[in-house]
Design a protein around this motif. Structure first.
Motif, short mmCIF file in Angstrom:
data_model
loop_
_atom_site.label_atom_id
_atom_site.label_comp_id
_atom_site.label_asym_id
_atom_site.label_seq_id
_atom_site.Cartn_x
_atom_site.Cartn_y
_atom_site.Cartn_z
N MET A 11 11.34 -14.82 73.57
CA MET A 11 10.95 -15.50 72.16
C MET A 11 11.31 -16.73 71.62
N ARG A 14 8.43 -19.15 71.67
CA ARG A 14 7.69 -18.77 70.30
C ARG A 14 8.33 -19.64 68.98
N LEU A 15 9.62 -19.38 68.86
CA LEU A 15 10.44 -19.88 67.89
C LEU A 15 10.35 -21.26 67.70
N LEU A 25 9.26 -16.70 61.25
CA LEU A 25 8.82 -16.02 62.19
C LEU A 25 9.57 -14.88 62.74
N TRP A 26 11.09 -15.37 62.88
CA TRP A 26 11.96 -14.25 63.38
C TRP A 26 12.10 -13.08 62.36
N GLN A 27 11.89 -13.38 61.11
CA GLN A 27 12.11 -12.23 60.22
C GLN A 27 11.02 -11.42 60.06
N GLN A 28 9.81 -12.04 60.06
CA GLN A 28 8.88 -11.03 59.76
C GLN A 28 7.76 -11.20 60.82
N GLY A 29 7.85 -12.03 61.88
CA GLY A 29 6.64 -12.01 62.87
C GLY A 29 5.37 -12.71 62.13
N ASP A 30 4.33 -12.69 63.19
CA ASP A 30 3.31 -13.37 62.58
C ASP A 30 1.93 -12.81 63.15
N ASP A 36 10.10 -9.42 66.87
CA ASP A 36 10.68 -10.39 65.70
C ASP A 36 11.52 -9.33 65.15
N ASP A 300 7.64 -10.94 75.00
CA ASP A 300 7.14 -12.41 74.88
C ASP A 300 7.24 -12.99 76.16
#
Ligand code: ZN
Length: 348
Positions: A11, A14-15, A25-30, A36, A300
């Motif tokens: 991941m 992506r971060l 992004l880590w807390q909620q995702g996209d 996430d 990921d």
């Protein structure tokens, strides 16, 4: 819910790409990817290894390679070697992003076994900093610096030639016995990791390099994200001989969820039958025993099975294990306890 600790995710790519939105992004995702914090919580995931990995430059035949991986047999060429100078900036950015999330209180970078257990017990999310392919480690001084930054797990190679050894090229069907042994720098890296108590990860190593680490290392042998060659003869999977070596060392294999490493036909298409994951787990258990099997999802970083498309779906895998007849104690060992145990015996 059964707590789950995972041996591998990608991941951090992506971060870093999310820039200033990394924490959100880590807390909620996209809505994309596999992992996430929200989906981890929903699936019972309490922590895992975060891989620092330097991508190779895009290959001009990338589309053709993907087509070949969907239609075996295939034998892809190894990407070119990456210099420490080229590897350091992206590796640094990934480590910095993980520290950013740690400082924000959104996960805890764990550096010791007590720390790991305490973080999980307190309801936190435990992140192990891992480096997949040690291109960003120029020498032993650099390794000490990375250790001071929290690095506790190193794969000497990704599927690429390096100054440390030889990664397996992606090929199916193929033996992992491709390429030569560890280099002198690779052997020195093994000794230095042993001295520092950094876990050595055998996933992606060719068989000659695997045998070198089996002979040289004083720690339990670990393959963080690999599957069973006897069921899926991918160059990336472990032969029964390798599994017996890991078993003899008191080590562990984290089952890779990548569809192309699970399917008997080796096709890089979503695995339709979750039962195939149970066949891999059964085979690993038959050689490694109940203390030597765990998860290494490759979230990921790989194409997931249809029924386990992301971290939130992990309870489906747990339910499949229950339906298959695994008892609660065994499931808890595979899902989390075995990782904690092998890290306790490796870190010091
Ligand atoms: Zn990998």
């Amino acid at each position: 819910m059964i707590p789950i600790f995972d041996g591998h995710n990608d991941m951090l790519q992506r971060l870093v790409a999310a820039g200033p939105d990394a924490a959100r992004l880590w807390q909620q995702g996209d809505g994309t990817g596999h992992l996430d914090l929200a989906r981890a919580r929903a699936g019972g995931l309490v922590g895992g290894f975060f891989a620092i990995w330097v991508p190779s430059p895009a290959h001009p035949d990338e589309a053709a390679h993907l087509h070949q991986m969907e239609n075996p047999p295939f034998a892809l060429p190894l990407p070119p070697e990456i210099t420490p100078e080229a590897a350091l900036p992206p590796a640094f950015a990934q480590a910095a992003t993980l520290h950013h999330l740690h400082r924000a209180g959104l996960l805890t970078i764990v550096t010791g076994a007590e720390d790991l257990r305490a973080t999980i017990a307190a309801g936190g999310f435990a992140a192990v900093m891992h480096m997949e392919g040690a291109e960003a480690i120029r020498d032993e001084d650099a390794l000490h610096l990375w250790h001071a930054m929290g690095l506790r797990s190193v794969g000497p190679v990704w599927s690429r030639p390096t100054r440390h050894g030889h990664g397996v090229p992606f090929a199916f069907p193929a033996s992992p016995d491709l390429g030569g042994p560890l280099t002198p720098a690779g052997r020195a890296l093994v000794a230095a990791c042993n001295r520092l108590g950094i876990m050595l990860d055998l996933s992606h190593l060719n068989e000659a390099g695997f045998d070198d680490i089996a002979r040289l290392s004083d720690a339990p042998l670990v393959a963080s994200h690999s599957a069973v060659h006897a069921l899926c003869p991918s160059s990336r999977n472990l032969t029964d001989r390798q599994l017996r070596q890991i078993a003899d060392s008191g080590g562990l294999v984290g089952l890779n969820f990548a569809s192309g490493f699970l399917r008997t036909d080796g096709r890089r298409l979503p695995l339709e039958d979750i039962g195939m994951m149970l066949r891999h787990l059964d085979h690993l258990l038959s050689i490694l025993g109940e203390g030597g099997v765990a998860f290494g999802s490759d979230f990921d970083g790989a194409l997931m099975p249809r029924e386990v498309p992301d971290a939130a779906a992990l309870p489906r895998l747990i339910a499949a294990m229950q339906d298959h007849g695994y008892g609660d104690a065994l499931i808890r060992r595979i899902a989390c306890e075995n990782w904690l145990s092998v890290l306790e015996r490796t870190w010091r």
